[in-house]
Design a protein around this motif. Sequence first.
Motif, PDB file in Angstrom:
ATOM      1  N   ASP A   1       0.818  -1.209   0.000  1.00 19.41           N
ATOM      2  CA  ASP A   1       0.000   0.000   0.000  1.00 19.41           C
ATOM      3  C   ASP A   1       0.860   1.272   0.000  1.00 19.41           C
ATOM      4  OD1 ASP A   1       0.826  -0.619   2.596  1.00 19.41           O
ATOM      5  OD2 ASP A   1      -0.951   0.255   3.541  1.00 19.41           O
TER       6      ASP A   1
ATOM      7  N   ASP B   1       1.088   4.038  -3.022  1.00 15.46           N
ATOM      8  CA  ASP B   1       0.878   5.461  -2.730  1.00 15.46           C
ATOM      9  C   ASP B   1       2.032   6.314  -3.257  1.00 15.46           C
ATOM     10  OD1 ASP B   1      -1.538   4.960  -1.492  1.00 15.46           O
ATOM     11  OD2 ASP B   1      -0.722   5.039   0.551  1.00 15.46           O
TER      12      ASP B   1
ATOM     13  N   ARG C   1       1.560   6.455  -7.230  1.00  8.42           N
ATOM     14  CA  ARG C   1       0.299   6.972  -7.769  1.00  8.42           C
ATOM     15  C   ARG C   1       0.430   8.362  -8.402  1.00  8.42           C
ATOM     16  NH1 ARG C   1      -3.355   6.011  -3.574  1.00  8.42           N
ATOM     17  NH2 ARG C   1      -3.584   3.899  -4.346  1.00  8.42           N
TER      18      ARG C   1
ATOM     19  N   GLU D   1       1.086   8.641 -12.150  1.00 15.38           N
ATOM     20  CA  GLU D   1       0.024   8.157 -13.039  1.00 15.38           C
ATOM     21  C   GLU D   1       0.511   7.077 -13.999  1.00 15.38           C
ATOM     22  OE1 GLU D   1      -1.739  11.573 -14.910  1.00 15.38           O
ATOM     23  OE2 GLU D   1      -2.314  12.454 -12.984  1.00 15.38           O
TER      24      GLU D   1
ATOM     25  N   GLU E   1      -5.620  -6.054  -8.919  1.00  9.82           N
ATOM     26  CA  GLU E   1      -5.639  -5.199  -7.720  1.00  9.82           C
ATOM     27  C   GLU E   1      -4.633  -4.052  -7.860  1.00  9.82           C
ATOM     28  OE1 GLU E   1      -5.264  -7.220  -3.970  1.00  9.82           O
ATOM     29  OE2 GLU E   1      -6.609  -8.825  -4.634  1.00  9.82           O
TER      30      GLU E   1
ATOM     31  N   GLU F   1      -5.989  -1.423 -10.332  1.00 11.54           N
ATOM     32  CA  GLU F   1      -7.061  -0.629  -9.720  1.00 11.54           C
ATOM     33  C   GLU F   1      -6.510   0.300  -8.648  1.00 11.54           C
ATOM     34  OE1 GLU F   1     -10.091  -3.345  -8.428  1.00 11.54           O
ATOM     35  OE2 GLU F   1     -10.428  -4.103 -10.456  1.00 11.54           O
ATOM     36  N   ALA F   2      -5.542  -0.145  -7.865  1.00 10.36           N
ATOM     37  CA  ALA F   2      -4.976   0.688  -6.806  1.00 10.36           C
ATOM     38  C   ALA F   2      -4.232   1.891  -7.384  1.00 10.36           C
ATOM     39  CB  ALA F   2      -4.041  -0.139  -5.927  1.00 10.36           C
TER      40      ALA F   2
ATOM     41  N   ARG G   1      -4.960   3.405 -10.120  1.00  8.19           N
ATOM     42  CA  ARG G   1      -5.935   4.309 -10.719  1.00  8.19           C
ATOM     43  C   ARG G   1      -6.647   5.170  -9.682  1.00  8.19           C
ATOM     44  NH1 ARG G   1      -8.833   0.236 -14.920  1.00  8.19           N
ATOM     45  NH2 ARG G   1      -7.112   0.115 -16.402  1.00  8.19           N
ATOM     46  N   SER G   2      -6.749   4.674  -8.465  1.00  7.94           N
ATOM     47  CA  SER G   2      -7.516   5.377  -7.412  1.00  7.94           C
ATOM     48  C   SER G   2      -6.938   6.715  -7.055  1.00  7.94           C
ATOM     49  CB  SER G   2      -7.566   4.532  -6.153  1.00  7.94           C
ATOM     50  OG  SER G   2      -8.137   3.284  -6.430  1.00  7.94           O
TER      51      SER G   2
END
Length: 160
Positions: A128, A132, A135, A138, A153, A156-157, A159-160
């Motif tokens: 996680d 982070d 992210r 991008e 997973e 998707e993580a 993209r959040s």
Amino acid sequence: MAQLIVLGVADRDTADRALDIASDLNRQQLLRLDDAAYAYKDDKGRPRIHQTFSTTGAGAAGGALWGTLIGLIFLNPLLGLAVGAATGAVAGRLTDIGIDDDMIKEIGAHLEGGRAAVFLLADITTADRVIDAYRPLEPTVLRTNLSKDDERELVEALRS
């Protein structure tokens, strides 16, 4: 076990930042980085590779050490140093450890204008926090050796 994750990023500068993030996460022990690289296309459209670990340099250093020791035995350490360094450099150049160079070249050849691909071979201990950290860049996931569920997973993580 180390996972291979290939991320598509906007450009070469972003790829450099991605490797800096990996190095920082490695220092924080959030992942154990075994190898990292990135590929991009130069101004003429040719794929280029930036490796973080030079087997040539490591081979030359090891060869120089052993060559000097052998040279001392035969009372010619300078010749031993030169021959050892050259032999070590050649051996290092021919050694492929970590991420497969052919795969890097293949993916690099398919990059679209200006984009780059970041290759990370790492054992991720805190997924996680690693996600982070990446992210804001991008990235898009181009390839992994994760299971399909784990890869989904990850996608998707990011993209959040």
